[in-house]
Design a protein around this motif. Structure first.
Motif, short mmCIF file in Angstrom:
data_model
loop_
_atom_site.label_atom_id
_atom_site.label_comp_id
_atom_site.label_asym_id
_atom_site.label_seq_id
_atom_site.Cartn_x
_atom_site.Cartn_y
_atom_site.Cartn_z
N CYS A 227 -11.04 40.94 6.44
CA CYS A 227 -12.02 40.01 5.87
C CYS A 227 -11.34 39.10 4.84
CB CYS A 227 -13.16 40.79 5.21
SG CYS A 227 -14.42 39.70 4.53
N PRO A 228 -11.45 37.80 5.01
CA PRO A 228 -10.72 36.90 4.11
C PRO A 228 -11.41 36.70 2.76
CG PRO A 228 -11.92 35.61 5.75
CD PRO A 228 -12.15 37.06 6.09
N VAL A 229 -12.64 37.17 2.65
CA VAL A 229 -13.38 37.00 1.40
C VAL A 229 -13.92 38.34 0.93
CG1 VAL A 229 -14.02 34.59 1.86
CG2 VAL A 229 -15.49 36.44 2.68
N ALA B 288 -16.76 39.72 1.35
CA ALA B 288 -17.97 40.18 2.03
C ALA B 288 -17.87 41.66 2.38
CB ALA B 288 -18.20 39.36 3.29
N LEU B 289 -16.65 42.09 2.70
CA LEU B 289 -16.45 43.50 3.01
C LEU B 289 -15.47 44.05 1.97
CD1 LEU B 289 -15.98 43.31 6.89
CD2 LEU B 289 -18.07 43.78 5.62
N THR B 290 -15.91 45.01 1.22
CA THR B 290 -15.01 45.59 0.22
C THR B 290 -15.13 47.10 0.26
OG1 THR B 290 -16.74 45.23 -1.41
CG2 THR B 290 -14.94 43.65 -1.40
N GLY C 222 -15.84 35.84 11.72
CA GLY C 222 -15.83 36.65 12.94
C GLY C 222 -14.62 37.55 13.09
N LYS C 223 -13.78 37.64 12.05
CA LYS C 223 -12.59 38.50 12.21
C LYS C 223 -12.99 39.96 12.31
CE LYS C 223 -8.94 36.04 9.74
NZ LYS C 223 -8.26 36.01 8.45
N CYS C 224 -13.97 40.38 11.50
CA CYS C 224 -14.38 41.78 11.52
C CYS C 224 -14.91 42.15 12.90
CB CYS C 224 -15.42 42.06 10.44
SG CYS C 224 -16.85 40.97 10.54
S1 SF4 Z 1 -17.67 39.94 6.91
FE1 SF4 Z 1 -15.71 39.01 6.39
S2 SF4 Z 1 -14.52 39.24 8.24
FE2 SF4 Z 1 -16.61 39.54 8.81
S3 SF4 Z 1 -17.32 37.54 9.44
FE3 SF4 Z 1 -17.84 37.77 7.32
S4 SF4 Z 1 -16.15 36.86 6.22
FE4 SF4 Z 1 -15.44 37.22 8.29
#
Ligand code: SF4
Ligand SMILES: Cc1cc2nc3c(=O)[nH]c(=O)nc-3n(C[C@H](O)[C@H](O)[C@H](O)COP(=O)(O)O)c2cc1C
Ligand code: SF4
Ligand code: SF4
Ligand code: SF4
Ligand code: SF4
Ligand code: SF4
Ligand code: FES
Lengths: 351, 648
Positions: free
Chosen positions: A201-203, A205-207, A152-154
């Motif tokens: 984003c800690p992983v 998923a978003l690049t 949920g950081k994004c």
């Molecule tokens: S996209 Fe990244 S920042 Fe957003 S909820 Fe998923 S892992 Fe977290």
């Protein structure tokens, strides 16, 4: 405000009331893993990787949102905590593609880091796994929701810092997913492509689209500079591999902290562009010729001088730019009024 | 004066614009502001029309208008009864009235004749004339009288075993007053507690009284209500809110629905009193949208309470302002959780947030908020009326009062019952509930829905109160009680509840979102006979981690059905895992259908009915089932007249 004394892993620490266990532990040099916590964003407590054991408590509280209390005895790596943390990692990996080899985030990925730290492998819970199409229908950001761990950081950065609220949670339970309204894609949802979501984003998923295949984090040099685009003067790090700029991110300090706009973050394609002007050109007989700076400036001086002589300084107008600093704008004003002899000076910000 | 709440004559001065502190009492014992025999008479008539005292000439045909009876056709029944009353020329002394739920839904539509207390069950529109004849000549319609399994008939309401064991204090009005008429509520003593509070008590005294009563929240956690109110009172903020939690999402639970449908004003009265005690001027009722009838009745109740000056500014000339708005939920179980509910009212996604801060410090729109369950609030006027000391005589020391339970499952008398706290499970299940249906044996009872636990035979003598139940891994929860007979498979039961929680998990935290999915998958494998002992160990570990680390009550409590069935029915799990056998014969994949050669007469009925042609056999010769084709639908078993088909 009164102070509170507690112990963490049997070490005593005194902190102001309201301090979280996570922060107090950090003061003792104890690192507790986190996914969803971010000091700049509202308290969330969703990923639960940061749980700790508190003596006398039944539940394992999330250290990022639980404030220390007087006399609290906290254990950050007890049996119970390790079981919970490993299980949470296993659960995340069970619903995660096995893609570290080619993933852009490798080397900077929290999930990878903690899986390594706690010796957790994929495969503990065979079963359903998401199979979302990767969203790449925009020029800047790749969204691979199969890799999303729903921290949920994004969502929070987009609404709390950027003020756009382009993305939010949709669906429930196992099918919960971060999406744009009606899954219509970032372009349609009013995204300004500031890239703040990618930044937090800690992983993987978003690049960043532009950086795909351009280099691993450990191969990159980081050169801190000021964004050339506007007068805000954001501090950016140019990411450089073998002498070439492959990307940029916020320097994390200065006026902008970790945030940039689309230009500062993604607008560096011009740096190595073949059509980029790298030397001054002067038009002679209809043809542009490469000249030295000395020569080019002399040419400008000569021509302005002629205009001034023939028509007077007032014939010259000066338009200042938002891309330069206040001080530079001030100097431009001096140049206009004292040197060129004109009071026709204006600024693009007024247009 | 069409309505008890109307002005009786031109001398009657009350209106919301000129509120009078005696208004409510004046309606029932007045008029106070002028003397007029005629007006007194009018009021008495209105009251008698509601209370229907015996000995009078006036009779009432009460038709249950709860959701159960409405769905079995009680609305049409009302029309037929009215018609029949008119035809018989009885309309001046017999009224037909629709009320809230009687709790005996399985036997609906229910008709109740007042004042005699004759009780008719399963009434159809065609029975209308006979019922009206009863009123004309006093002849009871025998065929509509309730009969138990043994054939004993019980014409009188209070004799029926289902009611005899109950203590109706919250539910008294349900089934007796017209929930859409505020004057009915006032006629039976409604809003008198509010008057008492506004005229004679300070907010501190109200809180003190609720604290003394020992009232504990009926929404599941059993938190002391007085303590919650006191915390909100202490919060020094100008704006505070009262929220009534009417989300009632537990599958099978309908206590709150019945209260709202049958006696909405008691909940409003409780909320206004809570507002006064806490210092709040605005209340919200968060009601699940799947309760259209409750919503309709709440809307009408709020509107009428406003019309008569019991909501709004300067209530009963006390200087106290309080209003209530209704917010409809959108069908998420998790929105029953306090913080998710508040987010939903704010227009956000219904996701819980971490606590603290507690809602009494920072709740709805970050203002101090008291969130109480429907039934909790309905207790409030009662406590004020009875006094804490009298109230405490009901129930147990630590769990005073009564509790409404929704009895369901394999019972003779499923339905809604109100019993004092501390009754044993046996008394509720075998007394009020009438025992297990079809002569089967009791196996387990699931209390508290997806957050609760499954208890077994050895717990039947346990008193039902907050603490006794939690000591054995169950909870009262909101009051759902699903009784299972020997035919239930406990692994399947656990799977059912996990499927529910997984679907309803909000997805915010990892253990609940991902963990419940894996728990469900393991349980599904067990039910298919594909699980191993490693799976069992994983399941137990997941239960532990999900319970210990989930963010909100949904995740923290969702392992309970698994943990309790594992604790009390472990051998059943082992049978599924080790022997690949479902002892109860429920799990389709583990069941085998076989035809007993000695019993089969070769009639061919099974063969004809098998949907997948899995049965072979010559006429008059024993038939056989081809396992590889059989889809385990069980049709052959139900069709065979010679009991030749066996399930194993
Ligand atoms: S996209 Fe990244 S920042 Fe957003 S909820 Fe998923 S892992 Fe977290
Ligand atoms: C997942 C979940 C669902 C809940 N659903 C309800 C509900 O439907 N109705 C209710 O009154 N309380 C429900 N609760 C309990 C509420 O959070 C809260 O404790 C209660 O409404 C407080 O009121 P009380 O003190 O009067 O019981 C639920 C809790 C959880 C964790
Ligand atoms: S997101 Fe992290 S864990 Fe997942 S594939 Fe990429 S590097 Fe590996
Ligand atoms: S790029 Fe910026 S505006 Fe777009 S979704 Fe991410 S944070 Fe929001
Ligand atoms: S262009 Fe954008 S990133 Fe660059 S300085 Fe201006 S605001 Fe910052
Ligand atoms: S426990 Fe479940 S419902 Fe509660 S916050 Fe976590 S995911 Fe949501
Ligand atoms: S259980 Fe159903 S499918 Fe199997 S043999 Fe009987 S009727 Fe046919
Ligand atoms: S970092 Fe604490 S819950 Fe996510």
């Amino acid at each position: 405000m009164s102070d509170i004394t507690c112990t963490i892993n049997d070490k005593s620490v005194t902190v102001p009331r309201g301090t979280t266990i996570l922060t107090a532990a950090a003061m003792l040099g104890i690192d507790i893993p986190t996914f969803c916590h971010d000091p700049e964003l509202s308290r969330y407590g969703g990923c639960r990787i940061c749980v700790v054991e508190v003596k006398g408590w039944g539940q394992l509280p999330a250290s990022c949102v639980t404030e220390v209390r007087e006399g609290m005895e906290v254990y950050t790596e007890s049996e119970k905590v390790l079981e919970a943390r490993r299980t949470i990692l296993e659960l995340l990996l069970a619903n995660h593609p096995d893609d570290c080899l080619t993933c852009e985030k490798t080397g900077a990925c929290r999930l990878q880091e903690y899986a390594y730290r706690y010796g957790v492998r994929k495969g503990a819970f065979p079963g359903a796994c998401h199979a979302y199409p990767v969203e790449a229908d925009n020029p800047f950001i790749m969204r691979d929701m199969n890799k999303c761990i729903l921290c949920g950081k994004c969502v929070r950065v987009c609404s709390e810092v950027v003020g756009r609220s382009v993305i939010d949670f949709s669906f429930r339970g196992f099918h919960a997913k971060v999406a744009t309204p009606l899954d219509s894609g970032l372009l349609n949802a009013g995204c300004v492509f500031c890239g703040s979501c990618v930044e937090v984003c800690p992983v993987g998923a978003l690049t960043e689209k532009q950086r795909i295949g351009k280099g691993r984090p450990w191969e990159l040099d980081s050169v801190t500079t000021t964004c050339p685009y506007c007068g805000v003067g954001c501090q950016i790090n140019l990411l450089v591999k073998e002498g070439r700029v492959v990307g940029a991110n916020a320097a994390g300090h200065g006026v902008n902290g970790r945030h940039l706009c689309v230009k500062g973050r993604y607008g560096h394609g011009f740096i190595h562009h073949p059509e980029r002007l790298t030397n001054p050109l002067v038009r002679k007989n209809g043809q542009l010729h490469e000249v030295t700076w000395e020569e080019a400036i002399q040419e400008v001086v000569r021509r302005f001088g002629r205009i001034k002589q023939e028509y007077g300084g007032q014939a010259i107008g000066v338009l200042a730019s938002a891309r330069i600093t206040n001080e530079e704008n001030y100097l431009l004003n001096k140049l206009a009024r004292l040197v060129l002899g004109t009071n026709h000076i204006d600024h693009c910000a007024r247009l | 004066m069409i309505n008890l709440m109307d002005n009786c004559c031109s001398k009657c001065t009350h209106s919301p614009a000129t509120p009078c502190s005696n208004y409510v009492l004046c309606r029932t014992a007045g008029p106070f502001c002028h003397t007029d025999k005629g007006c007194e008479e009018k009021r008495k008539n209105h009251i008698n029309n509601v209370r229907v005292p015996s000995g009078g000439n006036y009779q009432q045909i009460i038709v249950c208008g709860g959701t159960g009876c409405t769905s079995s056709g009680s609305a049409r029944l009302v029309d037929s009864l009215k018609e029949a009353v008119n035809e018989a020329g009885l309309s001046d002394r017999v009224a037909v009235k629709r009320t809230g739920c009687h709790g005996f839904c399985e036997n609906g539509p229910i008709v109740h004749i007042k004042p005699e207390g004759i009780f008719y069950t399963r009434v159809k529109p065609a029975d209308a004339r006979d019922i009206v004849n009863h009123l004309a000549d006093g002849q009871i319609v025998e065929r509509l009288v309730y009969r138990d399994a043994a054939g004993n008939s019980y014409p009188h309401f209070h004799e029926i075993p289902f009611y005899a064991g109950q203590t109706l204090i919250l539910l008294t009005n349900c089934g007796h007053i017209d929930p859409e008429q505020i004057s009915d509520y006032v006629a039976v003593g409604g809003y008198r507690s509010l008057v008492k509070v506004l005229q004679h008590m300070t907010p501190e005294q109200v809180i003190e009284e609720i604290q003394l009563s020992g009232l504990r929240g009926r929404g599941g956690a059993g938190f002391p209500t007085g303590k919650k109110w006191a915390a909100a009172r202490r919060a020094a903020r100008e704006i505070k809110y009262i929220i009534c939690n009417a989300d009632e999402g537990d599958p099978g639970a309908f206590m709150d629905r019945s209260l709202l449908e049958g006696d909405p004003h008691s909940v409003l009265e409780g909320m206004i009193i809570a507002g006064f005690a806490v210092g709040s001027h605005q209340g919200y009722i968060y009601c699940r949208a799947e309760y259209p009838l409750a919503i309709k009745r709440l809307k009408s109740a709020i509107q009428q309470a406003r019309q008569w000056g019991l909501l709004g500014k300067n209530i009963l000339n006390s200087g106290f302002d309080f209003d209530i708005d209704l917010k409809e939920g959108a069908g998420a179980f998790v929105c029953g959780e306090g913080t998710a509910l508040q987010a939903s009212i704010e227009g956000l996604r219904g996701m819980p947030r971490v606590k603290p801060p507690r809602s009494t410090e920072k709740g709805l729109w970050e203002k101090p908020t008291v969130l109480n369950n429907v039934e909790t609030l309905a207790n409030v006027p009662l406590i004020i009326q009875m006094g804490a000391e009298e109230y405490r005589k009901l129930g147990t020391e630590q769990s005073p009062g009564t509790k409404i339970f929704a009895l369901s499952g394999s019972l003779v008398n499923p339905g809604l019952v109100e019993v004092p706290m501390g009754k044993t499970l046996r008394e509720i299940i075998f007394g009020t509930g009438g025992g297990i249906r079809d002569g089967k044996a009791f196996k387990a009872v699931q209390l508290g829905g997806p957050s609760g636990g499954c208890l077994a035979e050895q717990h039947l003598d346990l008193p039902v109160d907050f603490d006794s139940l939690s000591s054995v891994g169950a909870t009262i929860g909101s009051g759902g009680m699903v009784v299972m007979d020997e035919g239930a498979c406990m692994v399947d039961v656990a799977r059912f509840f996990l499927a529910f929680t997984q679907k309803e998990s909000c997805g915010k935290c990892t253990p609940c979102r991902e963990g419940t999915k894996r728990m469900l998958e393991i349980l599904e494998r067990m039910c298919r006979g594909e699980a191993t002992l490693d799976d069992l160990a994983d399941l137990e570990r997941l239960c532990r981690v999900v319970k210990n680390t989930s963010l909100c009550g949904l995740g923290q409590a969702c392992p309970n059905p698994v943990l309790s069935t594992l604790q009390y029915f472990r051998e059943e799990y082992m049978a599924h895992i080790v022997e690949k056998r479902c002892p109860a014969g429920v799990c389709a994949e583990l069941v085998r259908y076989r035809i007993d050669e000695n019993l089969c007469r070769g009639c061919g009925l099974c063969l004809k009915n098998c949907p997948v042609q899995a049965i072979r056999g010559q006429r008059k010769q024993p038939h056989a089932i081809d396992d590889s084709r059989c889809i385990k639908c069980g049709v052959c078993l139900s069709k065979c007249k010679f009991k030749a088909v066996v399930r194993s």
